[in-house]
Design a protein around this motif. Structure first.
Motif, PDB file in Angstrom:
ATOM      1  N   GLY A 198     -10.201  -8.672  -3.669  1.00  0.00           N
ATOM      2  CA  GLY A 198      -9.179  -8.776  -4.714  1.00  0.00           C
ATOM      3  C   GLY A 198      -7.761  -8.703  -4.170  1.00  0.00           C
ATOM      4  N   ILE A 199      -7.591  -8.269  -2.935  1.00  0.00           N
ATOM      5  CA  ILE A 199      -6.237  -8.127  -2.366  1.00  0.00           C
ATOM      6  C   ILE A 199      -6.019  -9.164  -1.254  1.00  0.00           C
ATOM      7  CG2 ILE A 199      -4.625  -6.569  -1.196  1.00  0.00           C
ATOM      8  CD1 ILE A 199      -5.828  -4.270  -2.758  1.00  0.00           C
ATOM      9  N   GLY A 219      -2.481 -10.904  -1.279  1.00  0.00           N
ATOM     10  CA  GLY A 219      -2.158  -9.775  -2.143  1.00  0.00           C
ATOM     11  C   GLY A 219      -1.249  -8.785  -1.424  1.00  0.00           C
ATOM     12  N   SER A 269      -4.136   1.978  -9.600  1.00  0.00           N
ATOM     13  CA  SER A 269      -5.095   0.868  -9.518  1.00  0.00           C
ATOM     14  C   SER A 269      -4.649  -0.285 -10.409  1.00  0.00           C
ATOM     15  CB  SER A 269      -6.487   1.329  -9.946  1.00  0.00           C
ATOM     16  OG  SER A 269      -6.857   2.491  -9.235  1.00  0.00           O
ATOM     17  N   GLN A 270      -4.156   0.032 -11.615  1.00  0.00           N
ATOM     18  CA  GLN A 270      -3.691  -1.027 -12.525  1.00  0.00           C
ATOM     19  C   GLN A 270      -2.441  -1.696 -11.956  1.00  0.00           C
ATOM     20  OE1 GLN A 270      -6.184  -1.290 -14.549  1.00  0.00           O
ATOM     21  NE2 GLN A 270      -6.769   0.742 -13.804  1.00  0.00           N
ATOM     22  N   LYS A 323      -3.490  -4.166  -9.243  1.00  0.00           N
ATOM     23  CA  LYS A 323      -4.108  -5.359  -9.819  1.00  0.00           C
ATOM     24  C   LYS A 323      -3.047  -6.271 -10.445  1.00  0.00           C
ATOM     25  CE  LYS A 323      -7.376  -2.679 -11.816  1.00  0.00           C
ATOM     26  NZ  LYS A 323      -8.518  -2.298 -12.680  1.00  0.00           N
ATOM     27  N   ASP A 330      -4.274 -10.134 -10.434  1.00  0.00           N
ATOM     28  CA  ASP A 330      -5.618 -10.139 -11.027  1.00  0.00           C
ATOM     29  C   ASP A 330      -5.554  -9.491 -12.413  1.00  0.00           C
ATOM     30  OD1 ASP A 330      -8.273 -10.316 -11.551  1.00  0.00           O
ATOM     31  OD2 ASP A 330      -8.961  -9.241  -9.765  1.00  0.00           O
ATOM     32  N   ALA A 358      -8.604  -8.176 -14.347  1.00  0.00           N
ATOM     33  CA  ALA A 358      -9.255  -6.936 -13.895  1.00  0.00           C
ATOM     34  C   ALA A 358      -8.568  -5.683 -14.445  1.00  0.00           C
ATOM     35  CB  ALA A 358      -9.272  -6.892 -12.366  1.00  0.00           C
ATOM     36  N   VAL A 359      -7.416  -5.865 -15.089  1.00  0.00           N
ATOM     37  CA  VAL A 359      -6.666  -4.698 -15.585  1.00  0.00           C
ATOM     38  C   VAL A 359      -7.431  -4.033 -16.737  1.00  0.00           C
ATOM     39  CG1 VAL A 359      -4.511  -3.995 -16.719  1.00  0.00           C
ATOM     40  CG2 VAL A 359      -4.463  -5.663 -14.851  1.00  0.00           C
TER      41      VAL A 359
END
Ligand SMILES: [Zn+2]
Length: 382
Positions: free
Chosen positions: A32-33, A37, A236-237, A240, A245, A248-249
């Motif tokens: 995801g990163i 990212g 984490s949010q 993302k 992304d 994914a939030v």
């Protein structure tokens, strides 16, 4: 016997790659990163509003994750009672009474010197929010009072940037990312579609709770693991959102109690208020309000706090009950007065408080404006 399997991550099945800076290697391995990212993190700016329990944990994680610029705003100095949970601070910081924003800046510089840290030692109010938040891609809430949360909600909606709400008291924590319904600002780095927008804070809770009606960490205590968990969820949010992304939030108002092990995730997609003052009618009461004012009282070693337009009057019965737990407080005709037991001002004097029905308060013991605002928020809350 149930049959367990080790997940893929435990078996070394993911391909390895080495980023140009080895410190981010384990992070860029995450699908995801990745390198892209990581570049987006480097190019972003995050406002951390309040550098207490939530703010220190969030700042530490975001700094180590390589967010390019962190703007840290806090009005308080480090005290011994902070050390149990405010992870950036040391005993020496508390002994010297260093401003939290400044202590955080020094400590973070040792963790990741490639991150630019801008530290502001001041109160966030309607008069200062524009200056401290300018250029920030999103706002992370590390605050201890509702007045400022509603102000930041207004600011985020008005400027089309995400606001990551977070709160913790006693053994309970709560968090919710807000992607304003008006959509992202024209030049905003973080973009989202209309269908991805969320309700704002005022959609769910149209007004802040009246002063003195909610527990604070100073009155009810707080478990350090709860604040760490709220901040970890917020961070984490943030990551993302920055890497893009959006799907994914977490789109819930998430709350948990780490003592009773109860978790709740309330889907907020149906909670948008079609008549929301803030995100529908674009009426930004907190942003447009006259900043609540504080001024020194001549010859009294005291500060008078006058509320902004958003706070009108006090329920003195309730204020008396709240303050009675912290000292000898007496109810007068239109006021409550008393001395806070065991509390000392920066100049070493006993601290007394006089609260008027019309919403004013006088904090005696020093003439430091930010200190007086802090005493008020800690014991009465706003
Ligand atoms: Zn709203």
């Amino acid at each position: 016997m149930p049959n367990f399997h080790w997940p893929d991550w435990a078996c070394g099945r993911y391909a390895s790659s080495m980023s140009s800076d080895p410190r981010y290697h384990r992070q860029t391995l995450l699908p995801g990163i990745g390198e892209r990212g990581q570049e987006r993190l480097r190019d972003s700016t995050v406002l951390i509003a309040g550098c207490g329990a939530l703010g220190t944990v969030a700042a530490d994680l975001l700094c180590r994750a390589g967010v390019g610029t962190l703007v840290i705003v806090d009005r308080d100095v480090v005290e011994a009672t902070n050390l149990q949970r405010q992870t950036l601070f040391t005993e020496r910081d508390a002994e010297r009474g260093i401003p939290k924003a400044e202590a955080a800046r020094l400590r973070l510089g040792q963790a990741n010197s490639t991150v630019r840290i801008r530290a502001f030692v001041e109160d966030i109010d309607a008069g200062t929010v524009g200056a401290v938040a300018a250029g920030c891609d999103l706002v992370l809430d590390g605050l201890d009072n509702f007045e400022t949360r509603y102000l930041l909600n207004d600011y985020a909606v008005a400027n089309g940037i995400p606001y990551i709400y977070g709160a913790a008291v006693a053994t309970e924590g709560m968090t919710m990312p807000i992607l304003p319904r008006g959509g992202p600002g024209e030049d905003a780095r973080i973009q989202w579609a209309d269908r991805e927008a969320t309700p704002c804070l005022r959609c769910l809770f149209p007004e802040p709770p009246p002063p003195g009606t909610t527990p604070t960490c100073d009155t009810a205590g707080v478990l350090g693991s709860v604040t760490a968990m709220v901040a970890a969820h917020q961070v984490s949010q943030v990551i993302k959102l920055i890497v893009g992304d959006i799907a994914a939030v977490d789109r819930t108002l998430r709350s948990f109690d780490l003592w009773t092990n109860k978790h709740r995730a309330m889907d907020t997609s149906a909670a948008s208020n079609p008549e929301c003052t803030c995100c529908v009618h674009a009426h930004f009461e907190f942003l447009d309000s006259e900043a609540a004012s504080a001024r020194m009282l001549c010859g009294r070693n005291a500060v008078q706090l006058r509320p902004g337009r958003t706070r009108s009057s006090f329920d003195l019965d309730r204020i008396e009950r709240v303050l009675a737990a912290h000292g000898d407080f007496k109810r007068g005709a239109a006021s409550v007065r008393g001395v806070l037991e065991g509390e000392r001002s920066p100049s070493g004097h006993p601290v007394s408080m006089l609260v008027f029905e019309d919403g004013r308060a006088i904090v005696e013991g020093d003439t430091d404006l930010d200190w007086a605002r802090g005493v008020f928020d800690r014991f009465i809350g706003s």
